[in-house]
Enzyme design. Structure first.
Site, PDB file in Angstrom:
ATOM      1  N   LYS A 200     120.475 -17.273  -5.940  1.00  0.00           N
ATOM      2  CA  LYS A 200     121.766 -16.604  -6.451  1.00  0.00           C
ATOM      3  C   LYS A 200     122.680 -17.656  -5.859  1.00  0.00           C
ATOM      4  CE  LYS A 200     120.858 -12.810  -8.839  1.00  0.00           C
ATOM      5  NZ  LYS A 200     119.632 -12.775  -8.662  1.00  0.00           N
TER       6      LYS A 200
HETATM    7  C1  LIG Z   1     121.488  -8.678 -13.394  1.00  0.00           C
HETATM    8  C2  LIG Z   1     120.859  -8.485 -11.948  1.00  0.00           C
HETATM    9  N1  LIG Z   1     120.965  -7.190 -11.377  1.00  0.00           N
HETATM   10  C3  LIG Z   1     120.502  -6.962 -10.235  1.00  0.00           C
HETATM   11  C4  LIG Z   1     119.383  -7.829  -9.749  1.00  0.00           C
HETATM   12  C5  LIG Z   1     118.760  -7.621  -8.394  1.00  0.00           C
HETATM   13  O1  LIG Z   1     119.095  -8.464  -7.293  1.00  0.00           O
HETATM   14  P1  LIG Z   1     118.452  -7.960  -5.911  1.00  0.00           P
HETATM   15  O2  LIG Z   1     117.396  -8.979  -5.915  1.00  0.00           O
HETATM   16  O3  LIG Z   1     119.493  -8.734  -4.991  1.00  0.00           O
HETATM   17  O4  LIG Z   1     118.307  -6.875  -5.746  1.00  0.00           O
HETATM   18  C6  LIG Z   1     119.050  -9.171 -10.348  1.00  0.00           C
HETATM   19  C7  LIG Z   1     118.392 -10.059  -9.576  1.00  0.00           C
HETATM   20  O5  LIG Z   1     118.050 -11.121 -10.223  1.00  0.00           O
HETATM   21  C8  LIG Z   1     119.828  -9.286 -11.756  1.00  0.00           C
HETATM   22  O6  LIG Z   1     119.675 -10.435 -12.436  1.00  0.00           O
END
Ligand SMILES: Cc1ncc(COP(=O)(O)O)c(C=O)c1O
Length: 404
Positions: A200
């Site tokens: 990210k």
């Molecule tokens: C649109 C979206 N929401 C949520 C997430 C989840 O993030 P995390 O891995 O920090 O839980 C991602 C992960 O790539 C994502 O692309």
């Protein structure tokens, strides 16, 4: 058929290939991050502690949110947000269908139902025109995703939410730092979830943040992020802290560690530089591909600051003699890493079968998926890397465009 497409003829010209593989995504880590992690390791305090608290307050300031709760993922942050709203059995939550599973799975974890909505054909964000049709008396919240880091059409979405007295949770996993009409993402909806996963725009390895202006939501989320314990562990064990605590709810284990926060503090301090580099790469891609009628470049309207977590190129397949999958294969052979964002949730077996969804139910998301190729975009890419990606895309298009 996806698998069949891959067995088509080899399409790249070996002469144009790089000598080393360009990964699709890489974190950007400097000595400052490494030193801070080492300092934490020497400090004797590895889990949630003073660095996490500092990261929370600095992040809150960065997005102009009164409260920020550091957690171990954006998924955790969204789950906590739904919990803070009291969402449970029998409730419905609006979710755009063009997203990662995390956005919808947390609704399922609350035993509520994700009600999918199609997306806008240009932005691939929640389509306000579709949204209202899916609101029912059971709707309890609207989840908005800022795909690729492009803020969704918040004015229209907020107006609909207000008319129906519905709270908005923003999935800003891609959208730091980003803003919409001068307002930072993180300070717009009722609660906003950020991701600090390895790829990210700001990373802590794995991690997340929930921001809100609502003190009650913040208090509940902080409580539930650590077992429903009334006092933070580090306050209990610090000098003068008390051993006594109370469990007031069956909470979760979602807290961020000080090791992760060590990375986050320095990534945050460098976030404008990191953003600028992503913006430069996006600008160069868009300048080059704007001249190629066989592809569509991602939108970047003047009223937003786009975080450019992803650069999703869309192929105009009707002008090409190859499929998206073969296009990806050709880029792989040219030593360029790619990805596809997103496989819409309604064609994923779990959501399709549980909610009886058909591929044609969300035509815009399906079409966007079938034409999408995410190109590498990260601060560590050199100008030559960017040139290589542009040259490879142009070469593949040139050799596979329909000639009329
Ligand atoms: C649109 C979206 N929401 C949520 C997430 C989840 O993030 P995390 O891995 O920090 O839980 C991602 C992960 O790539 C994502 O692309």
């Amino acid at each position: 058929m996806e698998g069949k497409a891959l067995s088509q003829t080899v399409v790249s010209d070996k002469k144009t290939a790089r000598t080393s593989f360009l990964p699709f995504a890489l974190p950007h880590i400097t000595q400052a991050e490494i030193d801070e992690v080492v300092d934490t390791l020497h400090s004797g305090w590895l889990s949630t502690g003073p660095k996490t608290k500092r990261f929370e307050s600095e992040f809150a300031r960065a997005v102009t949110a009164p409260h920020a709760i550091a957690v171990n993922s954006a998924t955790a942050a969204m789950h906590l947000a739904l919990d803070a709203l009291g969402i449970g059995e029998g409730d419905e939550v609006i979710v755009p269908v063009y997203t990662f599973t995390a956005t919808a799975e947390v609704v399922v974890h609350c035993r509520a139902r994700p009600v999918f909505v199609d997306v806008d054909p240009v932005s691939c964000n929640l389509d306000p025109a579709q949204l209202e049709k899916h609101i029912t008396p059971r709707t309890r919240a609207i989840l908005v995703v800022h795909i690729a880091g492009l803020p969704a059409d918040m004015d229209d979405i907020l107006a609909i939410a207000q008319a129906h007295h519905l709270p908005i949770i923003e999935d800003a996993a891609h959208a730091f730092p980003a803003s919409y009409r001068g307002r930072s993402v993180g300070s717009i909806g009722d609660m906003t979830a950020f991701s600090f996963y390895a790829t990210k725009t700001l990373t802590t390895g794995d991690g997340g943040m929930l921001t809100t202006a609502n003190a009650d939501y913040a208090e509940r989320a902080a409580l539930m992020a650590l077992h429903g314990i009334t006092r933070d562990a580090w306050k209990r064990y610090a000098f003068g802290g008390s051993w006594y605590y109370e469990i007031v709810a069956a909470g979760y284990k979602y807290n961020m560690t000080d090791i992760a926060a060590s990375l986050g503090l320095h990534q945050l301090a460098r976030c404008q530089w990191l953003l600028q580099r992503r913006q430069e790469i996006a600008r160069r891609y868009t300048e080059a591909f704007a001249l190629v009628p066989e592809v569509e470049t991602p939108p970047n309207p003047a009223h937003v600051v786009h975080a450019w977590h992803l650069y999703i190129l869309r192929l105009r397949l009707e002008r090409l003699t190859l499929t998206r999958n073969v296009f990806i294969q050709a880029l792989t052979e040219a030593q360029i890493g790619t990805s596809v964002h997103f496989i819409p949730l309604h064609i994923q077996p779990f959501f399709r079968d549980t909610y009886h969804l058909a591929a044609g139910d969300f035509p815009v998301a399906l079409d966007a998926y079938q034409r999408a190729v995410s190109l590498p975009i990260y601060p560590g890419m050199t100008d030559e890397d960017v040139d290589d990606v542009i040259a490879a895309v142009e070469h593949i298009i040139e050799t596979h465009k329909k000639r009329v």
